[in-house]
Design a protein around this motif. Structure first.
Motif, PDB file in Angstrom:
ATOM      1  N   ALA A 284       0.839  -1.197   0.000  1.00 36.91           N
ATOM      2  CA  ALA A 284       0.000   0.000   0.000  1.00 36.91           C
ATOM      3  C   ALA A 284       0.873   1.245   0.000  1.00 36.91           C
ATOM      4  CB  ALA A 284      -0.926  -0.007   1.213  1.00 36.91           C
ATOM      5  N   ALA A 285       1.864   1.286   0.887  1.00 37.02           N
ATOM      6  CA  ALA A 285       2.764   2.444   0.951  1.00 37.02           C
ATOM      7  C   ALA A 285       3.631   2.541  -0.299  1.00 37.02           C
ATOM      8  CB  ALA A 285       3.644   2.362   2.200  1.00 37.02           C
ATOM      9  N   ALA A 286       4.120   1.411  -0.804  1.00 36.71           N
ATOM     10  CA  ALA A 286       4.987   1.427  -1.987  1.00 36.71           C
ATOM     11  C   ALA A 286       4.248   1.999  -3.198  1.00 36.71           C
ATOM     12  CB  ALA A 286       5.484   0.013  -2.290  1.00 36.71           C
ATOM     13  N   PHE A 287       3.013   1.560  -3.407  1.00 37.45           N
ATOM     14  CA  PHE A 287       2.239   2.068  -4.540  1.00 37.45           C
ATOM     15  C   PHE A 287       1.817   3.513  -4.311  1.00 37.45           C
ATOM     16  CE2 PHE A 287       2.370  -2.137  -6.054  1.00 37.45           C
ATOM     17  CZ  PHE A 287       1.885  -2.161  -7.361  1.00 37.45           C
ATOM     18  N   ALA A 288       1.520   3.873  -3.066  1.00 37.88           N
ATOM     19  CA  ALA A 288       1.163   5.262  -2.771  1.00 37.88           C
ATOM     20  C   ALA A 288       2.334   6.195  -3.068  1.00 37.88           C
ATOM     21  CB  ALA A 288       0.737   5.394  -1.310  1.00 37.88           C
ATOM     22  N   LEU A 289       3.532   5.818  -2.641  1.00 38.78           N
ATOM     23  CA  LEU A 289       4.720   6.634  -2.895  1.00 38.78           C
ATOM     24  C   LEU A 289       4.987   6.775  -4.391  1.00 38.78           C
ATOM     25  CD1 LEU A 289       7.041   5.155  -0.107  1.00 38.78           C
ATOM     26  CD2 LEU A 289       6.199   7.515  -0.218  1.00 38.78           C
ATOM     27  N   THR A 290       4.733   5.725  -5.135  1.00 34.69           N
ATOM     28  CA  THR A 290       4.959   5.777  -6.583  1.00 34.69           C
ATOM     29  C   THR A 290       3.961   6.697  -7.268  1.00 34.69           C
ATOM     30  OG1 THR A 290       5.798   3.508  -6.466  1.00 34.69           O
ATOM     31  CG2 THR A 290       5.280   4.371  -8.655  1.00 34.69           C
ATOM     32  N   GLY A 291       2.703   6.666  -6.828  1.00 35.01           N
ATOM     33  CA  GLY A 291       1.715   7.586  -7.380  1.00 35.01           C
ATOM     34  C   GLY A 291       2.075   9.032  -7.098  1.00 35.01           C
ATOM     35  N   LEU A 328      -5.358  17.246   5.195  1.00 36.77           N
ATOM     36  CA  LEU A 328      -4.813  17.356   3.838  1.00 36.77           C
ATOM     37  C   LEU A 328      -5.897  17.120   2.792  1.00 36.77           C
ATOM     38  CD1 LEU A 328      -1.388  15.505   4.257  1.00 36.77           C
ATOM     39  CD2 LEU A 328      -1.831  17.964   4.278  1.00 36.77           C
ATOM     40  N   TYR A 329      -6.760  16.153   3.077  1.00 36.43           N
ATOM     41  CA  TYR A 329      -7.874  15.862   2.164  1.00 36.43           C
ATOM     42  C   TYR A 329      -8.779  17.077   2.034  1.00 36.43           C
ATOM     43  CZ  TYR A 329     -11.635  13.125   0.013  1.00 36.43           C
ATOM     44  OH  TYR A 329     -12.577  12.631  -0.843  1.00 36.43           O
ATOM     45  N   ALA A 330      -9.042  17.730   3.170  1.00 40.20           N
ATOM     46  CA  ALA A 330      -9.911  18.909   3.153  1.00 40.20           C
ATOM     47  C   ALA A 330      -9.322  20.021   2.299  1.00 40.20           C
ATOM     48  CB  ALA A 330     -10.151  19.395   4.580  1.00 40.20           C
ATOM     49  N   VAL A 331      -8.008  20.207   2.380  1.00 41.35           N
ATOM     50  CA  VAL A 331      -7.361  21.242   1.555  1.00 41.35           C
ATOM     51  C   VAL A 331      -7.556  20.934   0.073  1.00 41.35           C
ATOM     52  CG1 VAL A 331      -5.148  22.283   0.918  1.00 41.35           C
ATOM     53  CG2 VAL A 331      -5.669  21.837   3.322  1.00 41.35           C
ATOM     54  N   LEU A 332      -7.467  19.658  -0.270  1.00 39.09           N
ATOM     55  CA  LEU A 332      -7.625  19.259  -1.667  1.00 39.09           C
ATOM     56  C   LEU A 332      -9.083  19.290  -2.131  1.00 39.09           C
ATOM     57  CD1 LEU A 332      -4.957  16.473  -1.699  1.00 39.09           C
ATOM     58  CD2 LEU A 332      -5.116  18.239  -3.446  1.00 39.09           C
ATOM     59  N   THR A 357       1.112  20.850  -4.878  1.00 40.48           N
ATOM     60  CA  THR A 357       2.463  20.302  -5.069  1.00 40.48           C
ATOM     61  C   THR A 357       3.142  20.104  -3.728  1.00 40.48           C
ATOM     62  OG1 THR A 357       2.615  21.513  -7.155  1.00 40.48           O
ATOM     63  CG2 THR A 357       4.652  20.595  -6.272  1.00 40.48           C
ATOM     64  N   TRP A 358       2.992  21.083  -2.816  1.00 30.96           N
ATOM     65  CA  TRP A 358       3.631  20.947  -1.500  1.00 30.96           C
ATOM     66  C   TRP A 358       3.041  19.767  -0.735  1.00 30.96           C
ATOM     67  CZ3 TRP A 358       7.134  23.360  -3.409  1.00 30.96           C
ATOM     68  CH2 TRP A 358       7.126  24.699  -3.791  1.00 30.96           C
ATOM     69  N   ILE A 359       1.746  19.557  -0.851  1.00 29.68           N
ATOM     70  CA  ILE A 359       1.129  18.407  -0.185  1.00 29.68           C
ATOM     71  C   ILE A 359       1.688  17.107  -0.755  1.00 29.68           C
ATOM     72  CG2 ILE A 359      -1.039  17.124   0.071  1.00 29.68           C
ATOM     73  CD1 ILE A 359      -2.476  19.789   0.311  1.00 29.68           C
ATOM     74  N   THR A 360       1.792  17.034  -2.074  1.00 28.10           N
ATOM     75  CA  THR A 360       2.331  15.826  -2.712  1.00 28.10           C
ATOM     76  C   THR A 360       3.765  15.577  -2.290  1.00 28.10           C
ATOM     77  OG1 THR A 360       0.923  16.305  -4.635  1.00 28.10           O
ATOM     78  CG2 THR A 360       2.639  14.660  -4.925  1.00 28.10           C
ATOM     79  N   LEU A 361       4.581  16.629  -2.279  1.00 31.83           N
ATOM     80  CA  LEU A 361       5.986  16.491  -1.881  1.00 31.83           C
ATOM     81  C   LEU A 361       6.099  16.110  -0.413  1.00 31.83           C
ATOM     82  CD1 LEU A 361       8.898  16.788  -2.852  1.00 31.83           C
ATOM     83  CD2 LEU A 361       8.800  19.206  -2.220  1.00 31.83           C
ATOM     84  N   GLY A 362       5.278  16.715   0.442  1.00 27.58           N
ATOM     85  CA  GLY A 362       5.311  16.368   1.857  1.00 27.58           C
ATOM     86  C   GLY A 362       4.940  14.919   2.104  1.00 27.58           C
ATOM     87  N   LEU A 363       3.949  14.423   1.387  1.00 21.21           N
ATOM     88  CA  LEU A 363       3.565  13.018   1.532  1.00 21.21           C
ATOM     89  C   LEU A 363       4.683  12.093   1.063  1.00 21.21           C
ATOM     90  CD1 LEU A 363      -0.161  13.177   0.364  1.00 21.21           C
ATOM     91  CD2 LEU A 363       0.654  12.612   2.659  1.00 21.21           C
ATOM     92  N   LEU A 364       5.368  12.463  -0.007  1.00 25.58           N
ATOM     93  CA  LEU A 364       6.482  11.639  -0.480  1.00 25.58           C
ATOM     94  C   LEU A 364       7.571  11.527   0.587  1.00 25.58           C
ATOM     95  CD1 LEU A 364       8.068  10.104  -2.690  1.00 25.58           C
ATOM     96  CD2 LEU A 364       8.928  12.322  -3.469  1.00 25.58           C
ATOM     97  N   LEU A 365       7.832  12.631   1.284  1.00 20.88           N
ATOM     98  CA  LEU A 365       8.921  12.652   2.259  1.00 20.88           C
ATOM     99  C   LEU A 365       8.540  12.004   3.588  1.00 20.88           C
ATOM    100  CD1 LEU A 365      10.260  16.277   1.644  1.00 20.88           C
ATOM    101  CD2 LEU A 365      11.308  14.141   0.902  1.00 20.88           C
TER     102      LEU A 365
END
Length: 460
Positions: A284-291, A328-332, A357-365
């Protein structure tokens, strides 16, 4: 969320659900439909011109605009049945396909846990999904993002549940329709799933080759010209482009070398974190990080492409961070980036216009990633190694598990409790979360020197 026990509670829940449905219905009937099924009209018009009027697939433009078909030729071949329908029928079919794909995505991300929330919980969940901007834009544009996400998550489920024979086929089909999902083939390579990577590659190449046979001229033009022309898709600095390239374009930075460095750094972080997740069996985490990474490194990531963030929210909830996921969902759901539609300059434009973009980058990190399996037993062995050795004068104690009677039944109960705790920790995901079988069980863990000691540290 348990079902209300009183009539008043049931009534309030019903009123809340009806209010939410009404609000979301009014919203979706006014705001999202302003998109006017634009992308689906591109698909339908291009296929119609190509099949019925002898036109060239990539020459079509929506009347009054400069936008035409931008996907690989296999996508057009897969959409050929659309030529049998008029536009309204195509819109109806597109909606039904997206709804079916969304049902698959929700099922794979939540498993069976949705049942515990009751009908009103499911209604409120559907309302929350309807408000999610990337999702509502996908529906109102008539896009294919949810269909591709469903294909990819089916492969995640196959890998997580040990059904690896056909794993990779969904990724291959998704990559043949749109280039962005091809990064999931990279995930399979990073995770050392050679068979699945080979299946995905063969399926993608076979689909592309089939399209080349059916439409040789369109295939030649796409792979030699259209693929490299980003102006066919839209302006890089348009506020809807929430990729790293979009951020740089809005800053006025046009040097491709700067973008390439940013992409390489992002891919490096992804490779390390995704490999760690895959090593732990946390698909789940591996595929989430890839997305997340695919959205960041793609030259153009429109807001509706961010449906690839949905697996990340499921991971946050599973790992005990529902408030962060909700915030984060609410912001989106707010469409906040469009406040800088006319002017994304200045500090406020840099921060606010690139919010997604910042949300996406923060989730990646910072997305929680499970610890690799190999590290857990090693840490357990290290902990045992520092325990004081038994005194020579002390009598040797026989292992309790070898004795019949009540003590043995106690061991069985303890092992059952440990297994239950492991299963609960894996959380929802219909197999996408870490499998309980990947954790050490009560029968394989070293026995604690002093089971009753309150200072003994539990295995994590």
């Amino acid at each position: 969320m348990r079902a209300p026990a009183t009539d008043r509670g049931r009534l309030l829940s019903a009123l809340a659900a009806v209010t939410a449905v009404t609000a979301v219905t009014v919203f979706t009937a006014t705001v999202p439909l302003l998109r006017d099924w634009f992308d689906l009209r591109v698909y339908h018009g291009a296929v119609d011109i190509w099949v019925h009027h002898g036109g060239r697939l990539y020459d079509y433009r929506v009347p009054g605009t400069a936008y035409g078909f931008t996907y690989p030729p296999f996508a057009a071949v897969a959409m050929l049945p659309m030529a049998l329908l008029d536009l309204r029928a195509a819109i109806a079919v597109g909606l039904l396909l997206n709804l079916a794909a969304l049902a698959v995505v929700v099922r794979l991300l939540t498993g069976r846990t949705w049942r515990r929330y009751g009908w009103y919980g499911c209604v409120l969940g559907a309302c929350a999904l309807a408000l999610f901007e990337p999702l509502r834009d996908t529906f109102s544009f008539g896009q294919v993002n949810v269909l591709l996400l469903a294909l990819v998550l089916v492969d995640a489920w196959l890998l997580a549940t040990g059904r690896e024979r056909w794993a990779g086929a969904g990724i291959g089909l998704a990559a043949a329709v749109k280039l962005t999902p091809a990064l999931f083939i990279g995930l399979l390579l990073v995770a050392r799933r050679g068979r699945a990577a080979a299946v995905a590659t063969v399926v993608a190449l076979a689909a592309t080759g089939f399209a080349a046979v059916v439409a040789p001229d369109a295939s030649r033009f796409y792979w030699t010209d259209a693929m490299w022309d980003t102006t066919r898709v839209g302006r890089l600095d348009y506020v809807s482009n929430q990729s790293l390239q979009g951020v740089l374009a809005r800053l006025g930075e046009t040097d491709r070398a700067v973008w390439a460095v940013a992409v390489l750094l992002t891919l490096g972080v992804w490779a390390v974190r995704a490999r760690r997740a895959a090593a732990a069996g946390d698909w789940a985490a591996a595929f989430a990080l890839t997305g997340l990474t695919a959205c960041l490194v793609s030259p153009i990531t429109w807001v509706h492409h961010l449906v690839w963030l949905l697996p990340s929210f499921a991971v946050l909830v599973r790992t005990g961070h529902p408030r962060i996921a909700g915030a984060l969902y609410a912001v989106l759901c707010t469409s906040v980036v469009w406040l800088w539609f006319d002017d994304a300059s200045g500090v406020d434009g840099f921060l606010g216009g690139n919010t997604y973009t910042w949300i996406t980058l923060g989730l990646l990190l910072w997305l929680p990633v499970a610890q690799p399996r190999a590290a857990r037993p090693n840490r357990a062995r290290s902990a045992n190694a520092i325990e004081p050795a038994p005194s020579p004068a002390a009598p040797r104690t026989a292992q309790v598990s070898s004795q019949p009677g009540p003590a043995g039944s106690g061991d069985t109960a303890a092992a059952g409790a440990a297994a239950a705790a492991t299963g609960a920790a894996s959380g929802p995901g219909c197999g996408l979360a870490r499998s309980a079988s990947s954790e050490p069980t009560g029968s394989t863990r070293p026995a604690a020197p002093n089971p009753q000691s309150s200072s003994a540290r539990a295995s994590s």
